[in-house]
Design a protein around this motif. Structure first.
Motif, PDB file in Angstrom:
ATOM      1  N   LEU A 154       1.397  -1.605  -0.170  1.00  0.00           N
ATOM      2  CA  LEU A 154      -0.039  -0.193   0.280  1.00  0.00           C
ATOM      3  C   LEU A 154       0.811   1.028   0.329  1.00  0.00           C
ATOM      4  CD1 LEU A 154      -3.193   0.355  -0.122  1.00  0.00           C
ATOM      5  CD2 LEU A 154      -3.105   0.967   2.615  1.00  0.00           C
ATOM      6  N   ALA A 155       2.400   0.945   0.870  1.00  0.00           N
ATOM      7  CA  ALA A 155       2.947   2.400   1.126  1.00  0.00           C
ATOM      8  C   ALA A 155       3.575   2.614  -0.531  1.00  0.00           C
ATOM      9  CB  ALA A 155       4.004   2.247   1.982  1.00  0.00           C
ATOM     10  N   LEU A 156       4.021   1.346  -1.204  1.00  0.00           N
ATOM     11  CA  LEU A 156       5.002   1.524  -2.677  1.00  0.00           C
ATOM     12  C   LEU A 156       3.651   2.288  -3.484  1.00  0.00           C
ATOM     13  CD1 LEU A 156       7.477  -2.021  -2.758  1.00  0.00           C
ATOM     14  CD2 LEU A 156       7.531   0.663  -2.696  1.00  0.00           C
ATOM     15  N   GLY A 157       2.856   1.228  -3.489  1.00  0.00           N
ATOM     16  CA  GLY A 157       1.893   2.171  -4.424  1.00  0.00           C
ATOM     17  C   GLY A 157       1.737   3.524  -4.192  1.00  0.00           C
ATOM     18  N   TRP A 158       1.798   4.046  -3.526  1.00  0.00           N
ATOM     19  CA  TRP A 158       0.606   5.584  -2.365  1.00  0.00           C
ATOM     20  C   TRP A 158       1.759   6.040  -3.125  1.00  0.00           C
ATOM     21  CZ3 TRP A 158       3.679   8.968   0.856  1.00  0.00           C
ATOM     22  CH2 TRP A 158       2.934  10.549   0.691  1.00  0.00           C
ATOM     23  N   LEU A 159       2.951   6.049  -3.553  1.00  0.00           N
ATOM     24  CA  LEU A 159       4.564   6.187  -3.135  1.00  0.00           C
ATOM     25  C   LEU A 159       4.570   6.571  -5.357  1.00  0.00           C
ATOM     26  CD1 LEU A 159       7.331   5.054  -1.247  1.00  0.00           C
ATOM     27  CD2 LEU A 159       6.554   7.526  -1.537  1.00  0.00           C
ATOM     28  N   GLY A 160       4.283   5.465  -5.753  1.00  0.00           N
ATOM     29  CA  GLY A 160       4.262   5.259  -6.970  1.00  0.00           C
ATOM     30  C   GLY A 160       3.241   6.167  -7.425  1.00  0.00           C
ATOM     31  N   VAL A 161       1.987   6.511  -7.065  1.00  0.00           N
ATOM     32  CA  VAL A 161       0.995   7.440  -7.778  1.00  0.00           C
ATOM     33  C   VAL A 161       1.728   8.800  -7.294  1.00  0.00           C
ATOM     34  CG1 VAL A 161      -1.126   8.592  -6.439  1.00  0.00           C
ATOM     35  CG2 VAL A 161      -0.611   5.796  -7.325  1.00  0.00           C
ATOM     36  N   ALA A 162       2.423   9.572  -6.300  1.00  0.00           N
ATOM     37  CA  ALA A 162       2.675  10.061  -5.859  1.00  0.00           C
ATOM     38  C   ALA A 162       4.012  10.907  -6.453  1.00  0.00           C
ATOM     39  CB  ALA A 162       3.246  10.523  -4.533  1.00  0.00           C
ATOM     40  N   ALA A 163       4.529   9.856  -7.907  1.00  0.00           N
ATOM     41  CA  ALA A 163       5.908   9.712  -8.887  1.00  0.00           C
ATOM     42  C   ALA A 163       5.031  10.493 -10.270  1.00  0.00           C
ATOM     43  CB  ALA A 163       6.605   8.024  -8.307  1.00  0.00           C
ATOM     44  N   ILE A 164       4.027   9.233 -10.266  1.00  0.00           N
ATOM     45  CA  ILE A 164       4.051   9.444 -11.426  1.00  0.00           C
ATOM     46  C   ILE A 164       1.993  10.336 -11.737  1.00  0.00           C
ATOM     47  CG2 ILE A 164       1.600   8.658 -12.973  1.00  0.00           C
ATOM     48  CD1 ILE A 164       2.688   5.379 -11.893  1.00  0.00           C
ATOM     49  N   GLU A 165       2.133  11.017 -10.176  1.00  0.00           N
ATOM     50  CA  GLU A 165       1.178  12.386 -10.504  1.00  0.00           C
ATOM     51  C   GLU A 165       2.249  13.241 -10.803  1.00  0.00           C
ATOM     52  OE1 GLU A 165      -0.669  12.087  -6.653  1.00  0.00           O
ATOM     53  OE2 GLU A 165      -2.976  13.354  -7.790  1.00  0.00           O
ATOM     54  N   THR A 166       3.792  13.218 -10.414  1.00  0.00           N
ATOM     55  CA  THR A 166       4.720  14.668 -10.311  1.00  0.00           C
ATOM     56  C   THR A 166       5.449  14.063 -12.219  1.00  0.00           C
ATOM     57  OG1 THR A 166       5.464  14.280  -8.435  1.00  0.00           O
ATOM     58  CG2 THR A 166       6.959  15.651  -9.343  1.00  0.00           C
ATOM     59  N   PHE A 167       5.629  13.170 -12.080  1.00  0.00           N
ATOM     60  CA  PHE A 167       6.619  12.802 -13.141  1.00  0.00           C
ATOM     61  C   PHE A 167       6.022  12.619 -15.105  1.00  0.00           C
ATOM     62  CE2 PHE A 167       8.637  11.540 -10.144  1.00  0.00           C
ATOM     63  CZ  PHE A 167      10.382  12.321  -9.877  1.00  0.00           C
ATOM     64  N   ALA A 168       4.634  12.283 -14.671  1.00  0.00           N
ATOM     65  CA  ALA A 168       3.347  12.394 -16.143  1.00  0.00           C
ATOM     66  C   ALA A 168       2.370  13.107 -15.483  1.00  0.00           C
ATOM     67  CB  ALA A 168       3.146  10.492 -16.005  1.00  0.00           C
ATOM     68  N   ALA A 169       2.351  13.675 -14.811  1.00  0.00           N
ATOM     69  CA  ALA A 169       1.007  14.477 -15.392  1.00  0.00           C
ATOM     70  C   ALA A 169       0.402  15.147 -16.264  1.00  0.00           C
ATOM     71  CB  ALA A 169       1.291  15.240 -13.965  1.00  0.00           C
ATOM     72  N   ALA A 170       1.719  15.570 -17.487  1.00  0.00           N
ATOM     73  CA  ALA A 170       1.672  16.461 -18.478  1.00  0.00           C
ATOM     74  C   ALA A 170       0.694  15.127 -19.319  1.00  0.00           C
ATOM     75  CB  ALA A 170       3.091  16.382 -19.049  1.00  0.00           C
ATOM     76  N   TYR A 171       0.971  13.676 -19.388  1.00  0.00           N
ATOM     77  CA  TYR A 171       0.580  12.781 -20.335  1.00  0.00           C
ATOM     78  C   TYR A 171      -1.171  12.525 -19.608  1.00  0.00           C
ATOM     79  CZ  TYR A 171       0.013   7.769 -20.706  1.00  0.00           C
ATOM     80  OH  TYR A 171      -0.494   6.768 -21.316  1.00  0.00           O
ATOM     81  N   LEU A 172      -1.114  12.869 -18.474  1.00  0.00           N
ATOM     82  CA  LEU A 172      -2.953  12.487 -18.058  1.00  0.00           C
ATOM     83  C   LEU A 172      -3.495  13.626 -18.394  1.00  0.00           C
ATOM     84  CD1 LEU A 172      -1.900  10.741 -14.446  1.00  0.00           C
ATOM     85  CD2 LEU A 172      -2.648   9.454 -16.692  1.00  0.00           C
TER      86      LEU A 172
END
Lengths: 848, 115
Positions: free
Chosen positions: A394-412
């Motif tokens: 769960l913690a890893l998933g949360w980190l993963g979402v945070a990372a994706i929101e930071t690095f791939a926001a332009a893509y979503l």
């Protein structure tokens, strides 16, 4: 647990009291105290049995059994910390990856748009695929004719996203027709979320509908005081638009006449709400019918037919997420494959452990442990493991979402919120329970099959699950292979895109958008250009109504003088630019022949790119020829003479594959209101310098970005999937190596005695090692073969995401995957087999 | 010592007897045993150990409720009394039992002339 202790205490108190009272009674009847106490105990019967029955009456026995199993499982996990840590790490990684991807898929693809009955919202757009124009929005004529006479829709409206000057700033805005908010299904919290008929007319005042934060402000829009007629509910946003102000979409009815049906330009979009029960297919059929009728009377009918014109009706949400769906779906598949590998891997490790515990199991069964009990215990153990993995997961998933929101926001899609909330957490625990079940099944099957008597015979641990374990290893290798090739294809594709020549010269390019009207144009641009040219290190300053990587991929018509389109040849859209200043120097265009346009010149000259020149004059020079704006021939004095030919640039992105051709017209003669300011300098120019230069001419600036950043953003949709899939593939490779190692090393430990005896009898260590490697090859070769088959299938699925790459054309990737995965698996086999062949016979034979 | 012939309990009747016993006044566990013996004329054989699981079961079903109090000889004891739900149940079960007993008696006393 405190209530449980109290329960136990009170229960024994109560029974002791009973026995003591009974004793007193018996003494009163004349028994000796010793006899009385003895008799009282006999009369009561077994206290233990009575207490056990009482616990059952209270339902405690259910939790008691589970607690016992839990304690047993915890002890078992503590006793093998290496195994437990591996298992928990595998689960945490696989679950974390799945949660992160699922949270995004859920937020983007699964959650409906935040509008009432959003499934009834559709959009429609004109497409001319044979002319290279896939999406052209809708024209005012489309809007005018579709508002009447269509049965499929409850409401139909038009909107355009754009920018407006609010006070001193350029802000995102939308212009909308009267029933836009009614179509969307949003009501005003103050005033009305609709414009009146008179407000839709030119001269109908300056009405505006605003979002909640702007409700109590006095607004100046485009230099005039605006009247707020309605306030939208808090949090309202329309799809990706960041518009805070909504203005009436006004138009001249003369621009909505049938002859202008095909002048959409992808600026104005139609949104409609289906009547309840009407399907998109039915709406599509009705629109097709209407188009067919309208085109019958159209003088441009053949042009339209040759371009394969059609109006596509699609669900609003499907359309909104269309560009991200393929990558997200594939990432979700990749994450699930990773999870599958993890589960198979763990099941194998657990099976091996269960086999090692056969003796213990046999002893316990002989002592009366029921089969059901052993099943329950297995499930408690796998449940414990998967929950232990789910928490760090769960913690890893949360980190993963945070990372994706930071690095791939332009893509979503812009404005996507990825809630990592209770829903996702609940999802992870549901996942954990399913995993526990999946893991418990093969072990339960094994435990129920195992014959306790045979297990008790010394050394008789010949297991029945060898076939299952080997199948699992083969499956792991095959799945990991698919992930590896998929990641390889995406990586190679990204590599190729990064190597693409954009056609202009990257460097210190700064870009920003301004809005300049025709009247102020000359004065404003001269002032801005003069101010920017004074900056140290400035090489060139220019404007253009369109620049590469701006996201604007609208095409328009331009035809050479005397060009007659051959019958059946589709018409062709081109990129048209309206430029001022040293545009070609600023972008770093490469000249092929002739010259660039002279800044500020009012000559009717133009520059075309090589694609345009070769399309109309193959193998001839384009210099000196006349070109007209629009699809029609005109008098010569309205034409532009070609003075230069340049290399084509990638307008839509590095991966753009069509050579559409481009024409660069002088802004002095063909001016546009919305333009990009572009500078090239030898050192980076501070964005504020450009902002101040624009402000000196009273022009607010927006969308200020370096060209490098625009290029980077345009690749976000490729970088994130490539990165994530290679991460998944690495994990898969690691898991597979661990899994293979576990199985071979178990096989080796099982055959220790046999090996010891053979060594004692003089067997060749090399021979023994070869035997294990043969076993390894029996697992690796079919694994790789199945994997290769899967890789072709995966490559096929990936086609939409790939640029200039495919499995068949790039078989080197498959070979690389074979080498990498085969090598890792072989190494994982080689280590335990070597250890087995080095066994000292004496130590083995004395061990038992 | 008991000299009367004792009858074994029919399954399910212990619960009914307990409900009846505590319906008269609150009793502790041993008191329930004594009361049942007393009201049944010492004719029923109550297995003492099984009294408690039955009491706990009835308490779990909210038919009786328990409270700690002082016994006759000033010792701490757990007293059981009937809840409203228990009273209703006792009434139902008693009616049911009476019908059953009457039917059984009538059936078993039937002679050939009456047919």
């Amino acid at each position: 647990m405190q209530s449980r202790d109290r329960f136990e205490q009170q229960m024994s108190d109560e029974m002791r009291f009973h026995i003591e009272e009974h004793t007193r009674e018996l003494i009163r009847q004349g028994m000796s105290p010793a006899d009385a106490e003895r008799q009282a105990r006999i009369d009561f019967g077994s206290v233990t049995v009575a207490q056990e029955d009482c616990r059952e009456s209270k339902g405690w026995h259910l939790t008691d059994g589970l607690l016992r199993d839990l304690r047993y499982s915890l002890r078992a996990l503590r006793n093998s910390p290496g195994f437990s840590a591996t298992a928990i790490a595998i689960l945490a990684l696989c679950l974390g990856a799945n949660l992160a991807i699922f949270a995004i898929v859920d937020a983007v693809l699964l959650k409906p748009l935040p509008f009432p009955d959003s499934h009834r919202l559709v959009t429609m757009y004109n497409t001319y695929p044979k002319a290279g124009v896939l999406r052209d929005g809708s024209s005012l004529a489309n809007y005018a004719e579709r508002r009447q006479g269509l049965q499929s829709f409850e409401h139909l409206s038009m909107y355009a996203m754009g920018e407006t000057t609010l006070g001193q700033e350029r802000v995102p805005s939308m212009t909308v027709t009267r029933e836009f908010f009614q179509t969307v299904g949003v009501q005003a919290v103050e005033g009305r979320a609709a414009f009146r008929d008179e407000e839709m007319q030119y001269g109908g005042g300056n009405p505006v509908i605003v979002t909640h934060p702007l409700r109590n402000q006095s607004l100046r829009i485009n230099g005039a005081a605006a009247q707020i007629v309605g306030v939208l509910p808090p949090g309202f946003r329309f799809l990706s638009s960041e518009a805070q102000v909504f203005l009436p979409l006004r138009f001249d009815p003369r621009d909505a006449t049938p002859d202008k049906r095909h002048s959409g330009g992808n600026v104005k979009q139609i949104i409609a709400r289906l009547k309840p029960g009407v399907s998109i297919a039915a709406a599509q059929a009705e629109i097709d019918q209407q188009n067919a009728t309208a085109e019958r009377a159209n003088p441009l009918a053949t042009w339209v037919a040759d371009a394969a014109f059609r109006t596509n009706v699609t669900g609003l949400q499907a359309d909104y997420v269309e560009t991200v769906r393929p990558a997200l779906v594939l990432l979700e598949i990749a994450a699930l494959v990773l999870l599958l590998i993890g589960i198979v891997n763990l099941a194998n490790l657990l099976l091996i452990r269960a086999a090692a515990r056969t003796r213990e199991l046999g002893v316990r069964q002989a002592l009366g442990a029921g089969k059901w009990h052993i099943v329950r215990e297995t499930f408690v153990e796998t449940l414990l493991l998967s929950f232990a993995g789910a928490i760090p997961g769960l913690a890893l998933g949360w980190l993963g979402v945070a990372a994706i929101e930071t690095f791939a926001a332009a893509y979503l899609p812009a404005g996507t919120q990825i809630p990592f909330d209770l829903r996702v957490a609940a999802m992870s625990f549901a996942f954990a329970i399913l995993i526990a079940l999946a893991l418990a099944l093969p072990i339960t099957w094994f435990s129920l099959q195992a014959d306790p008597q045979q297990a008790l015979r010394a050394g008789g641990t010949r297991s029945t699950t060898q076939g299952l374990r080997h199948t699992f290893v083969i499956a792991q290798i095959a799945l990991a292979f698919v992930l590896l090739t998929g990641a390889g294809l995406l990586g190679l594709s990204l590599h190729k895109i990064l190597a693409v020549d954009p056609g202009f010269t990257p460097g210190h390019l700064l870009t920003g958008r301004i809005h300049v009207t025709r009247n102020q144009r000359h004065a404003a641009l001269s002032r801005i250009f003069a101010q920017l040219r004074q900056q140290p290190g400035m090489i060139a300053v220019a404007t253009s109504d369109n620049i590469p990587f701006s996201g604007d991929v609208g095409k328009a018509s331009s035809i050479p003088k005397g060009y007659i389109r051959p019958a059946g040849q589709p018409p062709r859209g081109h990129y048209l630019y309206s430029i001022d200043g040293d545009y070609f120097t600023a972008l770093g265009h490469r000249l092929i022949e002739g010259r660039f346009l002279t800044p500020e010149s009012t000559d009717r000259s133009c520059v075309v790119d090589r694609d345009f020149a070769q399309y109309y004059w193959p193998n001839q020079s384009a210099l000196g020829r006349l070109v007209f704006i629009g699809p029609d021939q005109r008098p010569d004095d309205q034409g532009f003479r070609i003075v230069g030919v340049v290399e084509p640039v990638r307008q839509a992105g590095l991966a753009e594959s069509e050579n559409l051709g481009a024409v660069y017209y002088p802004g002095t003669i063909w001016p546009q209101d919305d333009v990009y300011l572009v500078t090239r300098s030898s050192t980076p120019l501070a964005p504020d310098v450009m902002r101040h230069a624009a402000q000196s001419a009273n022009l607010p600036i927006s969308d200020l970005q370096s060209m490098d950043h625009r290029i980077h953003q345009s690749l976000a949709g490729r970088k994130s999937p490539a990165f994530l899939s290679s991460l998944f593939a690495t994990l898969a490779l690691l898991l597979t190596a661990v899994g293979t190692y576990g199985v071979i090393s178990y096989a080796a430990s099982q055959r220790k005695r046999e090996i010891g005896i053979r060594m004692a009898l003089g067997a060749d260590p090399g021979q023994i090692q070869r035997e294990f490697l043969t076993l390894a090859m029996r697992l690796i070769v079919p694994g790789l073969a199945f994997g290769a088959a899967g890789a072709f299938w995966a490559g096929h699925l990936l086609t939409v995401l790939l640029y200039d790459v495919s499995v068949s054309a790039n078989s080197a990737i498959v070979v690389a995957a074979v080498v990498l995965l085969g090598g890792a698996a072989l190494l994982a086999c080689w280590i335990p087999s070597r250890r087995a062949s080095r066994l000292s016979p004496a130590s083995v034979l004395t061990a038992d | 010592m008991a000299t009367k012939p004792q009858t074994e309990l029919l399954p399910g009747t212990l619960d009914l007897l307990i409900l009846k016993a505590v319906s008269l006044n609150p009793l502790h566990g041993y008191g329930v045993l004594v009361r049942i013996k007393q009201i049944s004329g010492d004719a029923l054989d109550i297995p003492q150990g099984s009294l408690y699981p039955a009491l706990y079961r009835l308490e779990q079903q909210d038919l009786i409720t328990a409270e700690w109090g002082q016994s006759d000889n000033n010792r701490k004891a757990k007293f059981y009394s009937l809840t409203p739900a228990g009273r209703k149940r006792l009434k139902q079960e008693t009616d049911g039992w009476n019908r059953f007993a009457a039917a059984m008696t009538s059936a078993l006393n039937t002679t050939s002339e009456e047919l």
